[in-house]
Design a protein around this motif. Structure first.
Motif, short mmCIF file in Angstrom:
data_model
loop_
_atom_site.label_atom_id
_atom_site.label_comp_id
_atom_site.label_asym_id
_atom_site.label_seq_id
_atom_site.Cartn_x
_atom_site.Cartn_y
_atom_site.Cartn_z
N ARG A 205 0.83 -1.21 0.00
CA ARG A 205 0.00 0.00 0.00
C ARG A 205 0.86 1.26 0.00
O ARG A 205 0.57 2.23 -0.69
CB ARG A 205 -0.94 0.01 1.22
CG ARG A 205 -2.08 -0.96 1.10
CD ARG A 205 -3.01 -0.85 2.26
NE ARG A 205 -4.06 -1.85 2.16
CZ ARG A 205 -4.85 -2.20 3.15
NH1 ARG A 205 -4.75 -1.61 4.32
NH2 ARG A 205 -5.76 -3.13 2.97
N ASN B 165 1.41 6.60 -6.92
CA ASN B 165 0.30 7.50 -7.23
C ASN B 165 0.68 8.96 -6.99
O ASN B 165 0.36 9.82 -7.79
CB ASN B 165 -0.94 7.15 -6.39
CG ASN B 165 -1.71 5.99 -6.98
OD1 ASN B 165 -1.61 5.68 -8.16
ND2 ASN B 165 -2.50 5.34 -6.14
N GLY C 208 -9.65 9.54 -9.94
CA GLY C 208 -9.49 8.25 -10.59
C GLY C 208 -8.65 8.33 -11.85
O GLY C 208 -8.89 7.60 -12.82
N PRO D 203 -6.80 7.78 -1.05
CA PRO D 203 -6.63 6.41 -1.53
C PRO D 203 -7.39 6.17 -2.84
O PRO D 203 -8.38 6.83 -3.13
CB PRO D 203 -7.24 5.56 -0.41
CG PRO D 203 -7.19 6.42 0.80
CD PRO D 203 -7.35 7.83 0.30
N GLY D 204 -6.89 5.21 -3.59
CA GLY D 204 -7.49 4.87 -4.87
C GLY D 204 -6.54 5.24 -5.98
O GLY D 204 -5.46 5.80 -5.76
N HIS D 205 -6.94 4.96 -7.20
CA HIS D 205 -6.09 5.20 -8.36
C HIS D 205 -6.04 6.69 -8.70
O HIS D 205 -7.03 7.28 -9.13
CB HIS D 205 -6.62 4.42 -9.57
CG HIS D 205 -5.88 4.71 -10.83
ND1 HIS D 205 -4.57 4.32 -11.03
CD2 HIS D 205 -6.26 5.38 -11.95
CE1 HIS D 205 -4.19 4.73 -12.23
NE2 HIS D 205 -5.18 5.37 -12.81
N ASN E 85 -6.00 9.78 -7.16
CA ASN E 85 -7.01 10.69 -6.63
C ASN E 85 -6.35 11.92 -6.02
O ASN E 85 -6.09 11.96 -4.82
CB ASN E 85 -7.87 9.99 -5.57
CG ASN E 85 -8.91 9.08 -6.17
OD1 ASN E 85 -9.48 9.38 -7.22
ND2 ASN E 85 -9.16 7.95 -5.53
N PRO F 249 -17.11 8.38 -6.97
CA PRO F 249 -15.73 8.06 -6.62
C PRO F 249 -15.12 8.90 -5.51
O PRO F 249 -14.30 8.41 -4.74
CB PRO F 249 -14.96 8.22 -7.94
CG PRO F 249 -15.86 8.97 -8.85
CD PRO F 249 -17.26 8.72 -8.38
N ALA G 255 -13.64 7.49 -2.08
CA ALA G 255 -12.28 7.80 -1.64
C ALA G 255 -12.28 8.33 -0.21
O ALA G 255 -11.44 7.94 0.61
CB ALA G 255 -11.63 8.82 -2.59
N THR H 153 -13.03 5.37 2.09
CA THR H 153 -11.86 4.49 2.16
C THR H 153 -10.79 5.10 3.05
O THR H 153 -10.10 4.40 3.80
CB THR H 153 -11.30 4.21 0.75
OG1 THR H 153 -12.33 3.59 -0.02
CG2 THR H 153 -10.08 3.31 0.80
N GLY I 249 -15.14 1.24 2.43
CA GLY I 249 -15.19 2.06 1.24
C GLY I 249 -16.51 2.74 0.97
O GLY I 249 -16.75 3.25 -0.13
#
Length: 200
Positions: free
Chosen positions: A7, A14, A40, A82-84, A86, A130, A134, A137, A162
């Motif tokens: 993580r 990221n 995202g 968190p996330g792709h 963001n 999204p 986020a 999450t 989430g």
């Protein structure tokens, strides 16, 4: 590698990509009055409407009135969640008093205590989808959406897996009672302006 190491490595990748994106965007001729964020991995540029700004201002003022001038309240400041990819820029984000920037000069999502977003027509799906995911999450304990098109707010609490477990609807004209939450304040929505959808 452990799950935690995975993580951390993913977060570093990221952040590096987001830094590159934002550096490119800063060199672009983005018109004044537009806000830019990355949700995202997609770049969104939206104009700041007067209705949008009026609500943001009232929310920020309510936070300052409750917590004082030294409160860490930001608007449209990048915080990586968190996330792709963001790189979110919440309309109003309140950080804990002890929050400090990391070694790269970024505010950390772990220090975000609560977030307010004001709906813009073109990016409403992000705020309800999204971005909400986020924030949940990231375990941001309180997320409030103000929707001038519907004339109502939604208060999300209890993040789990989430998503938020609890959603409360508050119509414009009623107070948003956040006592008993991390915000511990009441926000009057009586002066929140409404906006007509350009599609109406």
């Amino acid at each position: 590698m452990t799950v935690l190491e995975d993580r951390i490595a993913m977060a570093d990748v990221n952040t590096q990509r987001l830094d590159e994106w934002f550096e490119r965007l800063e060199r672009m001729p983005v018109p004044e009055g537009f806000r830019v964020e990355i949700v995202g991995g997609n770049v969104y540029m939206t104009p700041q409407r007067d209705t949008h700004w009026a609500i943001i201002f009232k929310l920020a003022m309510a936070v300052e009135a409750r917590f004082g001038e030294d409160v860490k309240v930001f608007s449209d400041v990048r915080i990586d969640f968190p996330g792709h990819e963001n790189g979110l820029c919440p309309d109003v984000a309140v950080l804990r008093a002890s929050a400090e920037k990391d070694d790269e000069g970024h505010w950390r999502y772990e220090d975000v205590e609560f977030v307010f977003e004001v709906i813009s027509e073109g990016t409403a799906a992000n705020d309800y989808g999204p971005k909400k995911a986020a924030y949940a999450t990231a375990e941001v304990p309180l997320y409030v959406i103000a929707d001038p098109y519907q004339g109502r707010c939604y208060v999300y609490t209890d993040p789990k897996n989430g998503d938020y477990v609890t959603r409360t609807r508050v119509d414009f004209g009623d107070d948003i009672d956040l006592t008993g939450t991390v915000a511990d304040l009441t926000v009057s929505t009586g002066a929140f302006p409404r906006d007509r959808s350009p599609l109406a």
